[in-house]
Scaffold this motif. Structure first.
Motif, PDB file in Angstrom:
ATOM      1  N   LEU A  15      16.265   3.089 -87.700  1.00  0.00           N
ATOM      2  CA  LEU A  15      16.601   2.729 -86.698  1.00  0.00           C
ATOM      3  C   LEU A  15      16.513   0.814 -87.708  1.00  0.00           C
ATOM      4  O   LEU A  15      16.765  -0.142 -86.413  1.00  0.00           O
ATOM      5  CB  LEU A  15      16.566   2.632 -85.158  1.00  0.00           C
ATOM      6  N   GLU A  17      17.995  -0.843 -89.699  1.00  0.00           N
ATOM      7  CA  GLU A  17      18.699  -1.523 -89.904  1.00  0.00           C
ATOM      8  C   GLU A  17      19.364  -1.545 -88.761  1.00  0.00           C
ATOM      9  O   GLU A  17      20.215  -3.093 -88.079  1.00  0.00           O
ATOM     10  CB  GLU A  17      19.745  -0.423 -90.946  1.00  0.00           C
ATOM     11  N   HIS A  18      19.659  -1.003 -88.123  1.00  0.00           N
ATOM     12  CA  HIS A  18      20.148  -1.002 -86.380  1.00  0.00           C
ATOM     13  C   HIS A  18      19.579  -2.047 -85.965  1.00  0.00           C
ATOM     14  O   HIS A  18      20.002  -3.123 -84.997  1.00  0.00           O
ATOM     15  CB  HIS A  18      20.378  -0.207 -85.638  1.00  0.00           C
ATOM     16  N   THR A  19      18.169  -2.082 -85.734  1.00  0.00           N
ATOM     17  CA  THR A  19      17.351  -3.628 -85.264  1.00  0.00           C
ATOM     18  C   THR A  19      17.980  -4.492 -86.109  1.00  0.00           C
ATOM     19  O   THR A  19      18.134  -5.561 -85.147  1.00  0.00           O
ATOM     20  CB  THR A  19      15.922  -2.972 -85.336  1.00  0.00           C
ATOM     21  N   TYR A  22      21.375  -5.885 -84.756  1.00  0.00           N
ATOM     22  CA  TYR A  22      21.048  -6.731 -83.482  1.00  0.00           C
ATOM     23  C   TYR A  22      20.333  -7.236 -83.345  1.00  0.00           C
ATOM     24  O   TYR A  22      21.419  -8.523 -82.709  1.00  0.00           O
ATOM     25  CB  TYR A  22      20.095  -5.256 -82.541  1.00  0.00           C
ATOM     26  N   GLN A  51      30.236  -3.032 -87.678  1.00  0.00           N
ATOM     27  CA  GLN A  51      28.930  -2.470 -86.218  1.00  0.00           C
ATOM     28  C   GLN A  51      29.324  -1.611 -85.309  1.00  0.00           C
ATOM     29  O   GLN A  51      28.769  -0.751 -85.076  1.00  0.00           O
ATOM     30  CB  GLN A  51      28.401  -3.782 -86.665  1.00  0.00           C
ATOM     31  N   LEU A  54      29.386   2.164 -86.519  1.00  0.00           N
ATOM     32  CA  LEU A  54      28.172   1.939 -86.706  1.00  0.00           C
ATOM     33  C   LEU A  54      26.954   2.283 -85.235  1.00  0.00           C
ATOM     34  O   LEU A  54      25.860   3.899 -85.204  1.00  0.00           O
ATOM     35  CB  LEU A  54      26.854   1.452 -87.519  1.00  0.00           C
ATOM     36  N   PHE A  55      26.732   1.756 -84.175  1.00  0.00           N
ATOM     37  CA  PHE A  55      26.234   2.084 -83.587  1.00  0.00           C
ATOM     38  C   PHE A  55      27.038   3.042 -82.610  1.00  0.00           C
ATOM     39  O   PHE A  55      26.222   3.466 -81.556  1.00  0.00           O
ATOM     40  CB  PHE A  55      26.366   0.638 -82.267  1.00  0.00           C
ATOM     41  N   MET A  58      25.336   6.370 -83.280  1.00  0.00           N
ATOM     42  CA  MET A  58      24.123   7.326 -83.083  1.00  0.00           C
ATOM     43  C   MET A  58      24.288   8.024 -81.953  1.00  0.00           C
ATOM     44  O   MET A  58      24.423   7.729 -80.509  1.00  0.00           O
ATOM     45  CB  MET A  58      23.775   5.533 -82.182  1.00  0.00           C
ATOM     46  N   ARG A  75      20.751   2.769 -77.276  1.00  0.00           N
ATOM     47  CA  ARG A  75      22.247   3.257 -77.764  1.00  0.00           C
ATOM     48  C   ARG A  75      23.363   2.032 -76.789  1.00  0.00           C
ATOM     49  O   ARG A  75      24.051   1.520 -76.869  1.00  0.00           O
ATOM     50  CB  ARG A  75      23.163   4.101 -77.400  1.00  0.00           C
ATOM     51  N   PHE A  78      21.900  -1.278 -78.315  1.00  0.00           N
ATOM     52  CA  PHE A  78      23.319  -2.131 -79.217  1.00  0.00           C
ATOM     53  C   PHE A  78      24.555  -2.142 -79.566  1.00  0.00           C
ATOM     54  O   PHE A  78      24.780  -2.491 -79.988  1.00  0.00           O
ATOM     55  CB  PHE A  78      22.550  -0.938 -80.594  1.00  0.00           C
TER      56      PHE A  78
END
Length: 91
Positions: A15, A17-19, A22, A51, A54-55, A58, A75, A78
């Protein structure tokens, strides 16, 4: 049990990359694009649309042996982020 915990730790690192995305989205300032060429807007639309996918992809849960990580709150945090950036671009 230690192996299962290690799976959760490894899963959390996925996570990162997600962070990062964000955090970048939270600092997005559409006013900085005032004199930007049209291509810059296209690139940003593509970025935020990607994005959003991608999100949205999740999983809400991440089971690992006896552990079950609930990712619902992440979720919820994000998923709206790229949507907000897209809305700012549309204004």
């Amino acid at each position: 049990m230690a192996a299962h915990f290690e799976l959760i730790v490894q899963g959390a690192s996925t996570l990162d990359e997600h962070t990062r995305l964000y955090a970048e989205n939270e600092s997005f300032d559409v006013r900085a694009l005032e004199d930007a060429p049209l291509e810059a807007y296209r690139d940003l639309f593509d970025r935020y649309a990607g994005q959003a996918q991608l999100f949205a992809g999740m999983e809400p849960r991440a089971p690992a042996g006896i552990f079950d990580a609930d990712l619902t709150r992440l979720r919820e945090l994000f998923v709206p982020s790229p949507q907000k950036c897209l809305a700012l671009l549309h204004e």
